[in-house]
Scaffold this active site. Structure first.
Site, PDB file in Angstrom:
ATOM      1  N   HIS A  60      45.699 -49.222 -31.934  1.00  0.00           N
ATOM      2  CA  HIS A  60      46.151 -49.213 -33.328  1.00  0.00           C
ATOM      3  C   HIS A  60      47.073 -48.015 -33.551  1.00  0.00           C
ATOM      4  O   HIS A  60      47.216 -47.154 -32.685  1.00  0.00           O
ATOM      5  CB  HIS A  60      44.969 -49.191 -34.309  1.00  0.00           C
ATOM      6  N   HIS A  62      47.090 -45.319 -35.483  1.00  0.00           N
ATOM      7  CA  HIS A  62      46.684 -43.994 -35.915  1.00  0.00           C
ATOM      8  C   HIS A  62      47.113 -43.001 -34.843  1.00  0.00           C
ATOM      9  O   HIS A  62      47.021 -43.291 -33.647  1.00  0.00           O
ATOM     10  CB  HIS A  62      45.172 -43.922 -36.164  1.00  0.00           C
ATOM     11  N   ASP A  64      46.130 -40.360 -33.321  1.00  0.00           N
ATOM     12  CA  ASP A  64      45.333 -39.893 -32.186  1.00  0.00           C
ATOM     13  C   ASP A  64      45.175 -40.953 -31.106  1.00  0.00           C
ATOM     14  O   ASP A  64      44.504 -40.713 -30.105  1.00  0.00           O
ATOM     15  CB  ASP A  64      43.961 -39.380 -32.646  1.00  0.00           C
ATOM     16  N   HIS A  65      45.840 -42.083 -31.305  1.00  0.00           N
ATOM     17  CA  HIS A  65      45.775 -43.151 -30.294  1.00  0.00           C
ATOM     18  C   HIS A  65      47.142 -43.526 -29.727  1.00  0.00           C
ATOM     19  O   HIS A  65      47.189 -44.271 -28.746  1.00  0.00           O
ATOM     20  CB  HIS A  65      45.094 -44.394 -30.876  1.00  0.00           C
ATOM     21  N   HIS A 140      38.742 -51.875 -38.777  1.00  0.00           N
ATOM     22  CA  HIS A 140      39.098 -50.483 -39.040  1.00  0.00           C
ATOM     23  C   HIS A 140      39.997 -50.424 -40.275  1.00  0.00           C
ATOM     24  O   HIS A 140      40.255 -51.448 -40.914  1.00  0.00           O
ATOM     25  CB  HIS A 140      39.784 -49.899 -37.802  1.00  0.00           C
ATOM     26  N   ASP A 210      39.106 -47.854 -32.441  1.00  0.00           N
ATOM     27  CA  ASP A 210      38.103 -47.443 -33.416  1.00  0.00           C
ATOM     28  C   ASP A 210      37.606 -48.664 -34.187  1.00  0.00           C
ATOM     29  O   ASP A 210      38.369 -49.586 -34.418  1.00  0.00           O
ATOM     30  CB  ASP A 210      38.703 -46.472 -34.420  1.00  0.00           C
ATOM     31  N   HIS A 268      34.963 -41.007 -28.384  1.00  0.00           N
ATOM     32  CA  HIS A 268      35.622 -40.837 -29.677  1.00  0.00           C
ATOM     33  C   HIS A 268      34.758 -40.000 -30.632  1.00  0.00           C
ATOM     34  O   HIS A 268      34.564 -40.330 -31.787  1.00  0.00           O
ATOM     35  CB  HIS A 268      35.960 -42.193 -30.312  1.00  0.00           C
TER      36      HIS A 268
END
Length: 302
Positions: A60, A62, A64-65, A140, A210, A268
């Site tokens: 996805h 976000h 941090d990914h 999410h 997530d 995570h």
């Protein structure tokens, strides 16, 4: 099957922890799953060859990914990469990456293919003769997918003693491994099961990060060998997990138990916790086969 954890902490990179990224090596393929900041540094630290990465899966959008993705793509160019690179991720990922390349006057000397995902149902997104990859729709705050990697059943294993005993020529070996019987010159038919052993049982790996606690994913990961499931919070912060649409260690264990997986890897983690052993303690009360991810940790599954 070998899994290298490059990063497994939530939100922001720190001097001692890294956001999500991992390398799955399966049937001589190397897949990069998510690409948080610092991924290419972690690849170097773990002595993983950049040139072996031909397929990148982004869960996805976000940061941090995937904030490490454009940097890795640029580094591939500096390394004079020639091999095609495929990126699988949510719709919008192509625009984001190409915009950065365009405004930095950068380019790639290799073919860069984007496979943008929009379906809310599980779908096959990669397949070759040895491996199949499907999406696992997750719950999410934005559109998110996990990924299920499945080995295909390989060739049968040659029984060398039986083959030599019957003086079978090497030109027939592949035919035997493909499951065929063999007819000798005298007309005798030797059944394949006398010449081979069963193939190695294929393995499967499910990546789920997530996601909020969502029992509907159980049908997509039923009986998988290895499940990586996010555990951002402990149960004492279950309210925060619900608000941010993340999971607790207890909830990850409930998913693993419901799906009858063989092994659960936790990761995570929120950086608010100084001791990740607490996640294992919480999960083990429900599901016994727990492994803790941590940056640089390598898991090998026979």
């Amino acid at each position: 099957m070998k899994l290298t954890i490059l990063g497994c902490y939530a939100a922001t990179p720190r001097t001692i922890t890294n956001p999500t990224a991992q390398i799955l090596e399966i049937r001589n393929r190397m897949f990069l799953i998510d690409c948080g900041e610092g991924t290419q540094v972690q690849l170097r630290k773990n002595k993983l060859k950049f040139s072996r990465i031909n397929h990148i899966f982004i869960s996805h959008l976000h940061g941090d990914h995937f904030y490490g993705l454009v940097g890795l793509i640029s580094t591939f160019m500096l390394l004079n990469r020639q091999t095609d690179l495929h990126v699988y991720g949510p719709k919008g990922i192509k625009e984001i990456v190409l915009l950065q390349l365009r405004y930095s006057n950068s380019f790639t000397g290799y073919n860069l293919y984007f496979h943008e995902l929009t379906s809310t149902e599980s779908e096959v997104i990669y397949e070759d003769e040895k491996v199949l990859v499907k999406t696992i729709p997750l719950k999410h705050r934005i559109y998110t997918n996990g990924f299920l990697f499945e080995e295909k059943i390989g060739d049968r294993k040659l029984n060398v003693d039986a083959v030599n005993k019957n003086k079978i020529e090497t030109c027939y070996f592949q035919k035997i491994k493909n499951g065929n019987d063999i007819t000798l010159d005298n007309g005798t038919i030797i059944p394949n099961e006398e010449l081979t052993f069963d193939p190695i049982q294929p393995k499967s790996y499910a990546f789920c990060s997530d996601t909020a606690f969502d029992e509907t994913i159980i049908r997509s990961i039923q009986n998988v060998d290895i499940l990586y499931h996010e555990t951002t919070f402990l149960e004492t912060e279950a309210d925060k997990a619900e608000k941010t649409m993340h999971s607790t260690a207890k909830q990850a264990a409930l998913i693993a138990k419901g799906a009858n997986v063989k092994q659960l890897i936790l990761g995570h983690y929120s950086t608010r916790y100084a001791n990740i052993d607490l996640f294992q303690q919480e999960a083990e009360a429900i599901f016994p086969n727990i492994l803790l991810a941590d940056d640089g940790k390598v898991f090998e599954f026979e």
